[in-house]
Scaffold this active site. Structure first.
Site, mmCIF file in Angstrom:
data_model
loop_
_atom_site.group_PDB
_atom_site.id
_atom_site.type_symbol
_atom_site.label_atom_id
_atom_site.label_comp_id
_atom_site.label_asym_id
_atom_site.label_seq_id
_atom_site.Cartn_x
_atom_site.Cartn_y
_atom_site.Cartn_z
ATOM 1 N N TYR A 269 -3.878 36.847 -55.718
ATOM 2 C CA TYR A 269 -4.251 36.009 -56.859
ATOM 3 C C TYR A 269 -5.414 36.642 -57.622
ATOM 4 C CZ TYR A 269 -5.629 31.603 -59.178
ATOM 5 O OH TYR A 269 -5.952 30.635 -60.084
ATOM 6 N N SER B 230 -9.298 32.823 -64.508
ATOM 7 C CA SER B 230 -9.797 32.147 -63.309
ATOM 8 C C SER B 230 -11.204 32.639 -63.012
ATOM 9 C CB SER B 230 -8.888 32.500 -62.124
ATOM 10 O OG SER B 230 -9.496 32.136 -60.891
HETATM 11 C C1 GCO Z 1 -8.755 29.404 -54.316
HETATM 12 C C2 GCO Z 1 -8.252 28.716 -55.540
HETATM 13 C C3 GCO Z 1 -8.739 29.455 -56.707
HETATM 14 C C4 GCO Z 1 -9.208 28.548 -57.768
HETATM 15 C C5 GCO Z 1 -9.381 28.962 -59.122
HETATM 16 C C6 GCO Z 1 -10.817 29.223 -59.433
HETATM 17 O O1 GCO Z 1 -8.007 29.517 -53.374
HETATM 18 O O2 GCO Z 1 -9.946 29.782 -54.309
HETATM 19 O O3 GCO Z 1 -6.893 28.487 -55.570
HETATM 20 O O4 GCO Z 1 -8.042 30.564 -56.955
HETATM 21 O O5 GCO Z 1 -8.605 27.333 -57.795
HETATM 22 O O6 GCO Z 1 -8.522 29.927 -59.563
HETATM 23 O O7 GCO Z 1 -10.930 29.638 -60.703
#
Ligand code: GCO
Length: 256
Positions: free
Chosen positions: A160, A147
């Site tokens: 995340y 990501s």
């Molecule tokens: C957020 C998203 C992200 C992205 C992605 C970017 O809340 O910023 O869900 O995590 O979508 O992963 O690479």
């Protein structure tokens, strides 16, 4: 170089989270390249829809219902899928979940859930894959979905971001451990892509225009933008590439 180095005909792949979004984009790309794809997904309705789409590209695809939060069941699951598919040549650890909120407001259970699905499950499945390939004296290709959050953080995404930072290093660690067995391990790092996970973001007008303005190519990514990269990384065309993350982000990381 012969075009056949991109040819994946006769190979099999397991794609987690392959019933929707980026995972489905990758699964369809692989199926179009001749790969029989097994998709792992939580939602049976989405699994059925994905299977229909995949079967029109390549016969012999399958779907399996499973929630990756259950790490203990993964070994049995993997062995069952591998047996039914006649072995797995390509493992795509793509499934991921998000939990947004300021870090001091995130419950421990939610943090643990995100780490379990986004980081622990890819680790365990990669182990299952590598053990099987090593025992068969066969190489293979593992691809993990990273990501932008493998490189930087956005407010409200602590769990995340921690998991995706882990993925960045997991790609390197697995690549160096298994290189001698001919198993290559690489990551694909999505920018802002229009999927269910980002629906709350692209439905927010201010966020939507920020993404379009901040992304050099001037748009959100689409799942189909991932079809080519996964085929490339899985194929002989990428035979000297391991431990890398290929960002598919419309130029996001190239600028500020
Ligand atoms: C957020 C998203 C992200 C992205 C992605 C970017 O809340 O910023 O869900 O995590 O979508 O992963 O690479």
């Amino acid at each position: 170089m012969k075009a056949s180095r991109w040819d994946l005909c006769g190979q099999t792949a397991l794609v987690t989270g392959g019933n929707t979004g980026i995972g489905l984009g990758m699964a369809l790309g692989l199926a179009r390249a001749g790969v029989r794809v097994a998709v792992l997904g939580r939602d049976e309705r989405k699994n059925d829809q994905a299977l229909q789409a995949l079967q029109t590209e390549r016969s012999g695809c399958r779907v399996y219902s499973y929630d990756l939060i259950d790490a203990d069941g993964l070994l049995d699951l993997y062995q069952g899928v591998s047996q039914e598919m006649g072995g797995i040549d390509i493992l795509v650890n793509n499934a991921g979940i998000q939990c947004r909120g300021r870090a001091d407001e995130i419950a421990l259970a939610d943090f643990n859930r995100v780490i379990a699905v986004n980081l622990t499950a890819p680790y365990v499945l990669s182990q299952c894959f590598a053990r099987e390939r090593i025992a068969l004296s066969k190489g293979g290709s593992i691809i993990l979905t990273a990501s932008l959050m493998s490189e930087a953080a956005r407010k409200t995404t602590s769990a995340y971001t921690a998991s995706k930072g882990g993925i960045r290093q997991l790609v390197r660690a697995l690549a160096v451990d298994w290189a001698e067995f001919g198993i290559r391990v690489n990551g694909i790092g999505p920018g802002y892509i229009r999927t269910e996970m980002t629906r709350p973001l692209y439905e927010d007008e201010a966020f939507d225009s920020w993404v379009k303005q901040r992304t050099p190519l001037g748009r959100w990514g689409e799942p189909d933008d991932f079809a080519g990269a996964v085929v490339f990384l899985a194929s002989e065309a990428a035979r000297f590439i391991t431990g890398q993350i290929l960002y598919i982000d419309g130029g996001w990381l190239a600028t500020f």
